[in-house]
Every structure is written in C-alpha cells, then in structure tokens.
Design a protein around this motif. Structure first.
Motif, mmCIF file in Angstrom:
data_model
loop_
_atom_site.group_PDB
_atom_site.id
_atom_site.type_symbol
_atom_site.label_atom_id
_atom_site.label_comp_id
_atom_site.label_asym_id
_atom_site.label_seq_id
_atom_site.Cartn_x
_atom_site.Cartn_y
_atom_site.Cartn_z
ATOM 1 N N THR A 3 47.521 -7.184 -28.591
ATOM 2 C CA THR A 3 47.181 -8.462 -29.239
ATOM 3 C C THR A 3 47.802 -9.625 -28.478
ATOM 4 O OG1 THR A 3 47.361 -9.764 -31.277
ATOM 5 C CG2 THR A 3 49.156 -8.244 -30.827
ATOM 6 N N LYS A 6 49.451 -17.733 -32.224
ATOM 7 C CA LYS A 6 48.522 -17.840 -31.090
ATOM 8 C C LYS A 6 48.806 -19.169 -30.375
ATOM 9 C CE LYS A 6 46.361 -14.760 -33.917
ATOM 10 N NZ LYS A 6 46.926 -14.350 -35.215
ATOM 11 N N PHE A 43 37.666 -13.693 -39.616
ATOM 12 C CA PHE A 43 38.572 -12.701 -39.036
ATOM 13 C C PHE A 43 38.916 -11.695 -40.143
ATOM 14 C CE2 PHE A 43 42.911 -11.212 -38.040
ATOM 15 C CZ PHE A 43 42.573 -10.495 -36.909
ATOM 16 N N CYS A 97 43.626 -20.949 -35.270
ATOM 17 C CA CYS A 97 44.613 -20.203 -34.468
ATOM 18 C C CYS A 97 44.534 -20.520 -32.981
ATOM 19 C CB CYS A 97 44.347 -18.697 -34.512
ATOM 20 S SG CYS A 97 44.339 -17.961 -36.072
ATOM 21 N N ARG A 98 43.294 -20.647 -32.485
ATOM 22 C CA ARG A 98 43.123 -20.809 -31.036
ATOM 23 C C ARG A 98 42.415 -22.134 -30.740
ATOM 24 N NH1 ARG A 98 42.371 -15.440 -32.560
ATOM 25 N NH2 ARG A 98 43.911 -14.001 -31.655
ATOM 26 N N ARG A 137 39.288 -4.334 -27.095
ATOM 27 C CA ARG A 137 39.812 -5.662 -26.776
ATOM 28 C C ARG A 137 41.034 -5.568 -25.886
ATOM 29 N NH1 ARG A 137 42.303 -9.865 -31.162
ATOM 30 N NH2 ARG A 137 44.021 -8.389 -31.008
ATOM 31 N N THR A 181 41.575 -10.559 -41.649
ATOM 32 C CA THR A 181 42.480 -10.926 -42.741
ATOM 33 C C THR A 181 41.834 -11.996 -43.624
ATOM 34 O OG1 THR A 181 43.571 -12.564 -41.344
ATOM 35 C CG2 THR A 181 44.586 -10.374 -41.451
ATOM 36 N N GLU A 215 45.902 -18.124 -45.577
ATOM 37 C CA GLU A 215 44.601 -17.703 -46.124
ATOM 38 C C GLU A 215 44.758 -17.257 -47.579
ATOM 39 O OE1 GLU A 215 43.659 -14.575 -43.420
ATOM 40 O OE2 GLU A 215 43.224 -15.939 -41.783
ATOM 41 N N THR A 225 35.859 -20.360 -37.553
ATOM 42 C CA THR A 225 36.948 -19.751 -36.798
ATOM 43 C C THR A 225 36.835 -20.206 -35.348
ATOM 44 O OG1 THR A 225 36.685 -17.840 -38.245
ATOM 45 C CG2 THR A 225 38.098 -17.556 -36.336
ATOM 46 N N SER A 275 47.431 -19.576 -37.726
ATOM 47 C CA SER A 275 48.475 -18.651 -37.325
ATOM 48 C C SER A 275 49.087 -19.226 -36.068
ATOM 49 C CB SER A 275 47.873 -17.273 -37.040
ATOM 50 O OG SER A 275 48.820 -16.489 -36.347
ATOM 51 N N ASN A 327 37.315 -15.052 -32.923
ATOM 52 C CA ASN A 327 37.989 -13.823 -32.492
ATOM 53 C C ASN A 327 37.082 -12.597 -32.678
ATOM 54 O OD1 ASN A 327 39.893 -11.943 -31.732
ATOM 55 N ND2 ASN A 327 41.227 -12.230 -33.486
ATOM 56 N N ASP A 367 39.677 -22.333 -39.171
ATOM 57 C CA ASP A 367 40.697 -21.325 -38.888
ATOM 58 C C ASP A 367 41.063 -21.590 -37.433
ATOM 59 O OD1 ASP A 367 42.078 -19.136 -37.973
ATOM 60 O OD2 ASP A 367 40.871 -17.654 -39.030
ATOM 61 N N GLN A 394 53.061 -16.598 -41.522
ATOM 62 C CA GLN A 394 51.981 -16.320 -40.554
ATOM 63 C C GLN A 394 50.649 -16.721 -41.156
ATOM 64 O OE1 GLN A 394 53.063 -11.910 -40.123
ATOM 65 N NE2 GLN A 394 50.860 -11.847 -39.876
ATOM 66 N N GLY A 395 49.570 -16.540 -40.370
ATOM 67 C CA GLY A 395 48.276 -17.103 -40.750
ATOM 68 C C GLY A 395 47.710 -16.546 -42.045
ATOM 69 N N ARG A 396 47.859 -15.253 -42.245
ATOM 70 C CA ARG A 396 47.207 -14.634 -43.407
ATOM 71 C C ARG A 396 47.784 -15.123 -44.726
ATOM 72 N NH1 ARG A 396 48.331 -8.788 -41.237
ATOM 73 N NH2 ARG A 396 48.117 -10.009 -39.353
HETATM 74 N N1 F0G Z 1 42.607 -15.794 -38.073
HETATM 75 C C1 F0G Z 1 42.335 -15.318 -36.839
HETATM 76 C C2 F0G Z 1 41.134 -15.832 -36.105
HETATM 77 C C3 F0G Z 1 43.180 -14.366 -36.247
HETATM 78 O O1 F0G Z 1 42.895 -13.911 -35.027
HETATM 79 C C4 F0G Z 1 44.309 -13.909 -36.963
HETATM 80 C C5 F0G Z 1 45.187 -12.885 -36.399
HETATM 81 C C6 F0G Z 1 44.557 -14.447 -38.237
HETATM 82 C C7 F0G Z 1 43.685 -15.387 -38.753
HETATM 83 C C8 F0G Z 1 45.737 -14.000 -39.066
HETATM 84 O O2 F0G Z 1 46.904 -14.493 -38.559
HETATM 85 O O3 F0G Z 1 48.210 -12.455 -37.907
HETATM 86 O O4 F0G Z 1 49.330 -14.668 -38.231
HETATM 87 O O5 F0G Z 1 48.476 -13.419 -40.177
HETATM 88 N N2 F0G Z 1 44.876 -12.175 -35.398
HETATM 89 C C9 F0G Z 1 45.694 -11.165 -34.740
HETATM 90 C C10 F0G Z 1 44.887 -10.503 -33.649
HETATM 91 C C11 F0G Z 1 46.349 -10.194 -35.658
HETATM 92 O O6 F0G Z 1 45.370 -9.504 -33.081
HETATM 93 O O7 F0G Z 1 43.811 -11.007 -33.310
HETATM 94 P P1 F0G Z 1 48.308 -13.696 -38.726
#
Ligand code: F0G
Length: 460
Positions: free
Chosen positions: A50, A258, A124, A217-218, A406, A126, A104, A182, A255, A186, A215, A99-101
C-alpha cells in the motif's frame, strides 16, 4: 521508455531492507497460508502492499514532530492543523481523526440511514463499508471508459453525469444525502477526475440541492494530472488548481496517510455547521476531544506540514513520474495493466496475465504469491480473492469485473533502481507465466474481510 524524473530530495536517513533466499520465502509463504498480509515486513525486500501510511517524512516534518504540544485541549499544533486545512480547502469546520475511515464513519453515521443512497464515481472499500454499515446503498457511477483496462482516456476516474442525473431522479433527491467523488479513484486504478467533471457534478447537484463531498486522500496527485492533462490548466500552479477543486466541495473526507505525507492521521472538513456540531459529539465519543481526534499534537503538526509540502510541483512530477516509469517498463515487455498509469500504483490485469487460471482459482493471488516467492516483492490482490462471494438468494458465485494486482508505491521511499528490480522481476514472471498454478482457499474468516485472514494452497 520514459525518462526517470530524479528524486527532488536527497537521502539523510536510511532504513535497512533485507534480502531473503527463495527457500526462506517458500517456508514463510507456507507458514502464512500464502496470505501476504501474514508475512513479517522485515522479510519483504520491496513492499508495495500500500501507499497508505508507508511514506517517508521530510526533515521539516520530523522537526515539526519535536514541536508537538501534548496538552489535551487546544494544543498549538491544532491551530496550525486547522488553519492549514481551512486555507487549503476553504471549508469552515475541521474535525481531526486518526485515519480516513473514521472520517467516513462520522460522516455516514450522521447522514445515512436505511434505504438512503450514496453516489460516487467509485466508493473505496472502507467508504462502501461505512455506507452499508448504516444500511445505506452505495452506488458507483464511473464513466464506462474507466472500466476498460487498456482504454486510454485522460480522466478515467470521472463520474458519468448522465447516469448521475438519472439515478438522482430514480431515487429522489430526498433519499440522497450526498455524492462523494474519490480523487484519485483508487478502486478504478488510481485514475484522476477532471476539473470539468468536478465542476459539472457540483452544478448538477446544486440544482437538486445535494451536497458534494470529495474523498480527497490523493488530491494533490489528482491536481497534478489536471495540470498536465486538462486544457487551460498548464499555466496554473498546483495551489491554484487545488483551491479550485475544493471550491466545488461542501465537504471533504481525507486519509492524511496518503497526500498528507504522514504515517497516521485524517480529517473531515465541511461547511454545514449543524452537521459539524452533531459529528463533533460523536467524535468525542469514538476518537477524542475536538482538537486532537485520536492523534498526538506532534501528528497534527506533521500533517499540517505535509499538506503544504505535497503541493510542490517538483515532488508531484517525480511522484507521478515514478508510477509511469514502472508502467512504461512493463509495457515494453507486454505485461498487461490498467492504462494510462494512475497516481499512486500500477494495477496489473491478472486475468490477461494468467489466462489459463480461472477466476475461481484466484489468478491475482497466484501472481502475488509467486512475486513474493521469486523476488521478495509484496503486492496486493484486488480481485476474486478479495471480492468473489456467494449470492445469498441463488447460491451462485459472483465474481468481480476485474482481477487486479496493485503495485502501490510508497511516497519518497524507493528509488529508480528499486523500481527497475520490480519491473525485471515481474517481466521474468511474465515470461514464465504458463508455469503458474491456480489457488484454493483452505481456511477463511468473515467473508467480507477474508482476504486479510484466509489461508490458501496452490492447486497442484
Ligand atoms: N478512501 C480512499 C480512496 C482510500 O484509498 C483509503 C485507504 C481510505 C479512504 C481509508 O483511509 O486507510 O486512512 O482509513 N486506502 C488504503 C489503500 C488502505 O491501501 O489504498 P484509511
């Protein structure tokens, strides 16, 4: 073959990685039930499991760690964190999470109830799980081009606006608490969403009075793709692009593991004060006080600094360039993967790679297990092993559209030579693909999370 964009940094601290022998790895795999999550990280040579929380922090971030104010309430780093996120997103209320989840969880438990529908380009895992946990219905409406692995399109993460409007009319706007895009996508291969798509989604939702969330993260990788691929953005700075992206959002989940360039952290930011107040009460119950949300003061500082650093265009050019470099090496040898490469990972098309292994025998997991066995590289299967399940009404197996592997690249961790080693190992495996065997599960846990705990064997 593309040129490698050199690292825009020099290396000041290093971490030893260990080589293991094929015999040692065979033993480790057997012990782990061929489940790569059960392999000790010290026995992995190159870890591409990851890009989340696996990056390297800068000297500036580590210096910030030393300034951590560990008071329970309103520590100085909270003010820096809050101000940075407000400036970045333009959103008024900032809620820290570990963390991100959790962001959410807080959001969806506040707005989703039985029968409510959440629409996205692609949720994603979660995100989907948090909608489902509140008895909502998550629907993915990514454009059709985004589902074809080798179809070249600059923004394969875009949401299909016609489908979006049709779905809103079908369910009724009162049943749709929000739409979440998102960025980058992802689940769909790390593919970006264009500014035009974000802008038009917002305009459509405004006419139905439905909030738009990102969302994010990236978000910085997404902004870089807009800069290099979307007409009219070449002359803009990443900062300007990011501000425009967020200007269309009523809220953001993030999250920070990232594009926050840290190992732990996240947040939720939004403009709706009444909703923010409700969420804050829940935050205190499950995470911590309003100004730390499950994080130490030092973590808040590292995130604030990371969110500024990630806007550096030299960094983003190198980052997205690394992923492309790996993709180009694989392409030159005919290895099938999702094209064009996205922002954080290369996604190998395992069914095309191993056409002789049926989905019921987990081609992606066979590829992952063999890649570790032969080269000490750890990747993730995102396919039948992760998602195939029995339909509860018919009893038939339901398989996902794609079987992917991946190769996620941690931020600022591996160099050009590491990527060359990865490409060479995969190409060798590709030449020898006919000898790879399918797998079967011999022990599994809870079905929705079985990929973390199941044990497998090769079918001899
Ligand atoms: N949203 C996206 C697009 C993500 O890729 C992830 C986590 C999350 C939310 C949740 O965030 O892990 O901080 O709770 N993605 C990781 C991955 C786990 O390997 O793609 P988190």
């Amino acid at each position: 073959m593309s040129n490698y964009v050199p690292e825009p940094f020099r290396i000041k601290v290093i971490e030893k990685i260990s080589k293991t022998t094929p015999e040692e790895r065979e033993e480790l795999l057997k012990k782990a039930g061929y489940n790569l999550f059960a392999i000790p990280s010290e026995k992995v040579y190159i870890d591409l499991l990851t890009d989340s929380g696996t990056g390297a922090m800068s000297d500036n971030q580590w210096a910030g760690i030393q300034t951590g104010d560990e008071a329970y309430a309103y520590c100085r780093n909270w003010f820096h964190f809050e101000e940075t996120i407000r400036n970045l997103t333009g959103l008024k209320f900032v809620i820290p999470t570990h963390q991100g989840r959790v962001a959410e969880n807080l959001l969806f438990s506040a707005v989703v109830s039985k029968g409510k529908v959440v629409l996205s380009n692609s949720h994603f895992d979660t995100t989907r799980a948090n909608v489902l946990a509140n008895q909502g219905i998550p629907l993915d409406l990514v454009i059709d081009e985004g589902k074809i692995p080798d179809f070249i399109h600059p923004f394969k993460g875009n949401i299909d606006l016609q489908k979006l409007e049709k779905t809103i009319r079908h369910y009724g706007k009162e049943n749709i608490p929000l739409v979440i895009l998102t960025i980058t996508n992802n689940s769909g291969g790390g593919q970006p969403v264009s500014m035009q798509n974000i802008r038009e989604t917002k305009a459509l939702l405004k006419s139905y009075d439905i909030p738009l969330f990102l969302d994010a993260c990236r978000f910085a990788e997404n902004a870089y793709f807009i800069k290099i691929r979307e007409a009219g953005y070449q002359q803009k700075t990443i900062d300007e692009i990011v501000h425009e992206m967020f200007s269309y959002a009523d809220g953001v989940t993030m999250s920070a593991k990232k594009d926050g360039l840290v190992n732990i952290g996240g947040f939720l930011a939004l403009n709706d004060e009444a909703l923010a107040d409700r969420i804050k009460e829940h935050l205190i119950l499950i995470e911590g006080f309003l100004t730390y949300g499950g994080l130490a003061g030092r973590d808040l500082e590292a995130i604030a600094r990371g969110l500024k650093e990630v806007l550096d265009e030299d960094y983003l050019e190198y980052r997205v360039g690394q992923v492309k470099f790996l993709g180009d090496m694989l392409e030159a040898s005919g290895v099938p993967f999702i094209k064009p490469t996205g922002g954080h990972a290369v996604y190998i098309d395992a069914r095309q790679f191993l056409p002789h292994i049926p989905q019921s025998q987990f081609p992606g997991q066979s590829l992952v297990a063999n890649l570790y066995r032969r080269a000490g590289i750890r990747a993730t299967e995102i396919g039948s092993y992760m998602f195939a399940h029995e339909d509860s009404s018919t009893g038939e197996m339901v398989y996902p559209d794609l079987d992917l592997v991946r190769l996620a690249i941690p931020r600022r961790v591996y160099t050009e030579s590491h990527l060359r080693y990865v490409a060479e190992s995969i190409i060798k495996l590709y030449h020898d693909r006919d000898s790879l065997k399918g797998m079967k599960i011999v022990a599994k846990g809870e079905s929705s999370l079985r990929h973390f705990v199941a044990r497998l064997v090769f079918i001899e």
